[in-house]
Design a protein around this motif. Structure first.
Motif, PDB file in Angstrom:
ATOM      1  N   ALA A  13       0.943   4.056  -3.005  1.00  9.59           N
ATOM      2  CA  ALA A  13       0.711   5.473  -2.706  1.00  9.59           C
ATOM      3  C   ALA A  13       1.893   6.328  -3.164  1.00  9.59           C
ATOM      4  O   ALA A  13       1.702   7.417  -3.724  1.00  9.59           O
TER       5      ALA A  13
ATOM      6  N   VAL B 196      -0.397   8.813   5.851  1.00  9.85           N
ATOM      7  CA  VAL B 196      -1.259   8.119   6.815  1.00  9.85           C
ATOM      8  C   VAL B 196      -0.779   6.684   7.027  1.00  9.85           C
ATOM      9  O   VAL B 196      -0.697   6.203   8.164  1.00  9.85           O
ATOM     10  N   LEU B 197      -0.441   5.995   5.939  1.00  7.70           N
ATOM     11  CA  LEU B 197       0.025   4.609   6.070  1.00  7.70           C
ATOM     12  C   LEU B 197       1.345   4.523   6.833  1.00  7.70           C
ATOM     13  O   LEU B 197       1.548   3.608   7.634  1.00  7.70           O
TER      14      LEU B 197
ATOM     15  N   VAL C 237      -2.250   9.599   1.485  1.00  4.46           N
ATOM     16  CA  VAL C 237      -2.410   8.174   1.795  1.00  4.46           C
ATOM     17  C   VAL C 237      -1.082   7.597   2.275  1.00  4.46           C
ATOM     18  O   VAL C 237      -1.034   6.859   3.265  1.00  4.46           O
TER      19      VAL C 237
ATOM     20  N   ILE D  62      -3.444  13.283  -3.145  1.00 10.51           N
ATOM     21  CA  ILE D  62      -4.121  12.133  -2.533  1.00 10.51           C
ATOM     22  C   ILE D  62      -3.126  11.009  -2.268  1.00 10.51           C
ATOM     23  O   ILE D  62      -3.109  10.419  -1.192  1.00 10.51           O
TER      24      ILE D  62
ATOM     25  N   GLY E 176       0.807  -1.215   0.000  1.00 13.59           N
ATOM     26  CA  GLY E 176       0.000   0.000   0.000  1.00 13.59           C
ATOM     27  C   GLY E 176       0.840   1.264   0.000  1.00 13.59           C
ATOM     28  O   GLY E 176       0.530   2.228  -0.705  1.00 13.59           O
ATOM     29  N   GLN E 177       1.906   1.260   0.799  1.00 12.84           N
ATOM     30  CA  GLN E 177       2.805   2.414   0.826  1.00 12.84           C
ATOM     31  C   GLN E 177       3.475   2.615  -0.527  1.00 12.84           C
ATOM     32  O   GLN E 177       3.607   3.741  -1.001  1.00 12.84           O
TER      33      GLN E 177
END
Length: 148
Positions: A71, A134-135, A131, A127, A67-68
């Motif tokens: 992003a 936050v991650l 993200v 965005i 996910g990182q």
């Protein structure tokens, strides 16, 4: 994703410069070189922060989660597109230029399309960055709980 982590420092630096003055490569240079200077500094500070957060995560070997990585890549693509498509302007009426107008000829509608594309890429970059931030912070907050 180790490769994304290793590319964070150099690509972040190159893309900050690209967002700031990259359009000059295509012959598109004007007032945005001065206007985007504070934006470039803010980008640099933000990207240095996420790079430090990424490199100081727990775990060996150091790497980003999927996910990182996604992003971060979205952030890079957004910055690349923003820097490429943002139309620039100068002191004369016919000085509004963009990458698209350099390729297909100057027109107001093409500059409008170019600006819209640049905004879309800019939104994607913001965005993606948020993200990623936050991650990175969330993983930092849950890491001590996992170690217990």
């Amino acid at each position: 994703m180790r490769t994304t982590l290793l590319l964070m420092g150099p690509l972040n630096l190159v893309l900050v410069i690209w967002v700031w003055i990259g359009r000059v490569v295509f012959g598109v240079g004007g007032w945005f070189i001065l206007i985007l200077m504070p934006v470039a500094l803010l980008l640099l500070v933000g990207l240095v922060a996420t790079t430090i957060l990424a490199w100081t995560q727990d775990g060996r070997p150091r790497s980003l989660t999927r996910g990182q990585s996604v992003a971060q890549i979205i952030t890079w693509v957004g910055m690349l597109g923003f820097g490429a498509f943002l139309p620039d302007f100068g002191d004369t009426d016919d000085s509004y230029t963009s990458l698209l107008s350099q390729l297909f000829g100057r027109s107001d509608s093409l500059n409008s399309v170019s600006f819209t594309i640049a905004v879309a890429f800019g939104v994607a970059a913001v965005i993606g960055y948020l993200v990623l931030l936050v991650l990175l912070i969330a993983r930092r907050r849950t890491a001590p709980l996992l170690a217990s």
